[in-house]
Design an enzyme around this catalytic site. Structure first.
Site: not given
Length: 462
Positions: A8, A36, A111, A255
């Site tokens: 998020c 997201g 988040n 990532y």
């Protein structure tokens, strides 16, 4: 495959005077879209009155020019892009969550993922709480609201709520008069803030979003820190700082985050280049071309090329309008999306021994299809190099890492995985070298080594 996915992004604005805070938030969320792609939302504070719009879809789909024009000018706004860890894909789980109670309104964007959600929710429901969503963000909102009834300020309520919350949470919340941001004491998820030349304060999950709206990054929010933005200025509350050992999610560097972001002072781009260099040293190979799987494998491929001396090239082209396969809602969608999302450049790979750098292998389906694409384009050999260690354990802090039964590395040796994905060789980033990515340690790598920073209740073990 489990229904857990998640990553998020949160965003907040505090301005010295009423302005188009919805538009500022829109551009901030656009810069965080990679975090997201399930849903998004914006809440604007217009002199104590909250105006909101939330829905399923990408930022550009949910917020048309007409929708944005309906927002009033305001001094504050909070925004969120979501892919949910807990709760399903439905409009009711869109954030920010809004709360009305006798001490005022609150809008909350979150988040992360709590590891004690079920326990907290059971206690709240037994005390009479009625939940309208299946997201753990509503649990956080309930806890803060209960504490707000006991205290004279929203920041004190947040401070009192923090010891009750276990796990990962970076929050941006808005009251009628203040904007508050907080990062959990472990610092699992990133959060930073900055300021524009016009005196507008910006809070965001990543520094790339702060810069995207014309602000200069001031610093990261410290683990455990509460920042209070009001007419009196910016006040830092640090009573929960240094309560825990810092545990930033290492996968943010591998990532999640955009390469042009810095997290806790560390460049994501340089971290990934460093990973590629280490891969070249630990898993050398004779090849003609090094290429990355777009986009998160490109930086590691560059590092591998720099260290090995093998030329870097473009062997795969990505359709920019397709979402990340790693967080596709269904397995079938993930497999189908590969051919739509990627195509091989035949002129680059035909007859070549290719090194393909990618960020991770979770279940093995996607990387296998990519190897197949390169084979079909005429690649003579395909050697896969992964800039993360093998996934061996699930994540409970907000990352799409499934139960052991669905993780390919839990069932098969490296040589077996290489054969399964059709690669001539496979090399993973060594788990003992992870500290090299952040330069300073202090990270969570539980999905690789099983060392969880918090207790994981048996009830929610995957």
């Amino acid at each position: 495959m489990s229904s857990i996915h998640e990553e998020c992004g949160v965003f907040g604005v505090f301005a010295p005077k009423p302005m188009e805070t919805a538009q500022i938030t829109y551009y901030g969320l656009y810069a965080l879209q990679h975090r997201g792609q399930e849903s998004c939302g914006i809440v604007v504070n217009d002199d104590g009155q909250f105006c909101s719009h939330k829905d399923l879809g990408l930022v550009s789909e949910v917020f048309s020019e007409d929708v944005l024009s309906r927002f009033p000018r305001g001094r504050m706004a909070v925004g969120h892009v979501r892919y949910g860890t807990t709760g399903g894909t439905s409009r009711r789980n869109c954030q920010p969550i809004e709360v009305n109670h006798q001490k005022g309104k609150m809008a909350l964007a979150h988040n992360g993922n709590l590891s004690n959600t079920d326990k907290l929710r059971d206690v709240l429901e037994l005390s009479g709480a009625i939940f309208h969503t299946t997201s753990d963000t509503e649990t956080i909102a309930y806890i803060i609201t209960k504490e707000r009834l006991k205290t004279d300020s929203i920041e004190k309520a947040v401070s009192e709520a923090m010891p009750v919350l276990d796990g990962a949470y970076s929050l941006v919340l808005m009251s009628p008069r203040k904007l508050i941001c907080v990062r959990d004491p472990y610092g699992f998820r990133p959060l930073c803030y900055g300021k524009t030349r016009d005196g507008v304060y910006i809070v965001a999950s990543e520094s790339c979003a702060v810069r995207a709206v014309g602000a200069e990054v001031i610093r990261d929010v410290a683990p455990g820190e509460i920042l209070e933005f009001s007419d009196e200025g910016v006040v830092s509350h640090r009573e929960h700082c240094q309560e825990k050992e810092k545990k930033i999610c290492i996968f943010e560097y591998i990532y999640f985050a955009r390469p042009d972001s810095k997290i806790d002072g560390v460049s994501v781009h340089l971290s990934r280049v460093r990973a590629g260099r280490i891969l070249a040293r630990t898993h050398p190979v004779s090849a003609d071309l090094v290429m990355g799987a777009p986009d998160s494998g490109l930086d590691a491929a560059l590092g591998f090329s720099q260290e090995s001396g093998i030329p870097f090239g473009i062997g795969l082209i990505k359709n920019k309008y397709i979402g990340r396969t790693f967080i596709s809602p269904e397995q079938g969608a993930r497999l189908d999306a590969v051919k739509i999302k990627l195509s091989a450049v035949e002129e680059s790979v035909k007859g070549k021994r290719v090194v393909l750098a990618d960020d991770s292998i979770v279940r093995g389906n996607t990387i296998g299809r990519v190897v197949e694409l390169l084979r079909d384009a005429g690649a003579k050999e395909v050697h896969v190099r992964i800039s993360s260690p093998p996934f061996l354990h699930p994540c409970y802090y907000g990352t799409d890492v499934d139960s052991e039964e669905n993780l390919i590395a839990c069932k098969h040796a490296v040589s077996e995985i290489a054969a399964m994905i059709g690669a001539d060789s496979l090399g993973y980033f060594p788990v003992e070298k992870l500290s090299s990515l952040t330069e300073e340690g202090g990270f969570c790598s539980a999905c690789f080594d099983g060392r969880y920073p918090t207790a994981i209740p048996t009830k929610i073990r995957k």
